[in-house]
Design a protein around this motif. Structure first.
Motif: not given
Ligand code: SF4
Ligand code: SF4
Length: 265
Positions: A153-160, A172-180, A102-104, A167-169
């Motif tokens: 950028v998060c498609q999964f509404d996992a970061i607010h 919900e995080c799918k570890a797609c890395g877009q936020c990174i 998960v993203a952190y 802060v990452v939920d």
């Molecule tokens: S890794 Fe992907 S799913 Fe997880 S918080 Fe970042 S953008 Fe959202």
């Protein structure tokens, strides 16, 4: 006369039909692409988000690479271990011990804990905020800018954005890395879903400076490093990092950190 005209027309149409048939047949032979059944099955097993988190342009690129053996069965971070298990069945290989990641966000300096030099009014885009005088209004030039580029950028509404920081939920995080990829402060990385401690700071400033601007910033006092029984913590460039592969989740670092820069998750 009339009959011969009909015969000629029929012959012309039949000849054209045969010629077109031959052309289509040759084209089919030349352009035919074998459908790789494994690749197709892998594509169906993938989540279909086409987010690029796997490093390939879309799920079909990822499926092709896995089918060819150019990528591991666990290449899709969004699908995680369940999808890796399905693909390993298709490929007839062992899924290994693919871990859910998960993203952190390595910053805990929210509006109550970190100081600001000035009020910022402008585009809510961290890449823009990072360019304004002083690299943004926050005194700490390593901390979260709170503009929410990662959120957008998060498609999964996992970061607010919560009280000025991202802060990452983790549910919900799918570890797609877009936020990174979008964070101009490079504050986000992937850690195991079951990690229990992580350092919420990336400041490389000296402890004295950090103490002035952030109540929870790492001051590189080395107390966590000295107390970790598994040698999982290293303090480098004035900031502690935890090697999650070595961490045994004893919680001593979080307990001992005088700044509470290491937090139990
Ligand atoms: S890794 Fe992907 S799913 Fe997880 S918080 Fe970042 S953008 Fe959202
Ligand atoms: S984590 Fe990065 S992208 Fe997200 S709000 Fe903070 S500075 Fe912006």
């Amino acid at each position: 006369m009339m009959i011969s005209g009909v015969l000629i027309a029929t012959a012309v149409v039949a000849g054209a039909g045969i010629l077109i048939g031959i052309i289509l047949g040759v084209a089919d032979m030349k352009l035919h692409v074998d459908v790789d059944e494994k690749e197709q099955a892998i594509l169906e097993a993938l989540p279909g988000n086409n987010c690029g988190g796997c490093g390939f342009p879309g799920c079909s690129g990822c499926a092709a690479a896995i089918a060819k053996g150019d990528a591991p069965v666990s290449q899709c971070p969004v699908g995680g271990p369940p999808v890796a298990a399905k693909i390993s069945e298709i490929m007839g290989v062992d899924a290994g011990d693919a871990k859910r990641m998960v993203a952190y966000v390595h910053c805990g300096g929210d509006c109550d804990k970190a100081t600001q030099r000035y009020e910022y009014y402008g585009a809510e885009d961290c890449r823009v905020i990072n360019q304004v005088p002083g690299a943004g209004p926050k005194t700490c030039t390593f901390g979260c800018l709170g503009g929410g580029s990662c959120v957008n950028v998060c498609q999964f509404d996992a970061i607010h954005i919560v009280n000025g920081i991202a802060v990452v939920d983790k549910e919900e995080c799918k570890a797609c890395g877009q936020c990174i990829n979008i964070c101009p402060r490079h504050l986000i990385d992937l850690i195991p879903y079951d990690a229990t401690e992580s350092v919420r700071c990336k400041s490389q400033d000296m402890g004295q400076a950090v103490n002035k601007y952030c109540k929870v910033g790492c001051i590189a006092c080395h107390i966590c490093e000295k107390n970790c029984p598994s040698g999982a913590i290293t303090v480098e460039n004035n900031v502690a990092t935890i090697d999650q592969d070595k961490c045994t989740h004893c919680g001593l670092c979080a307990e001992k950190c005088p700044k509470k820069a290491i937090q139990a998750m």
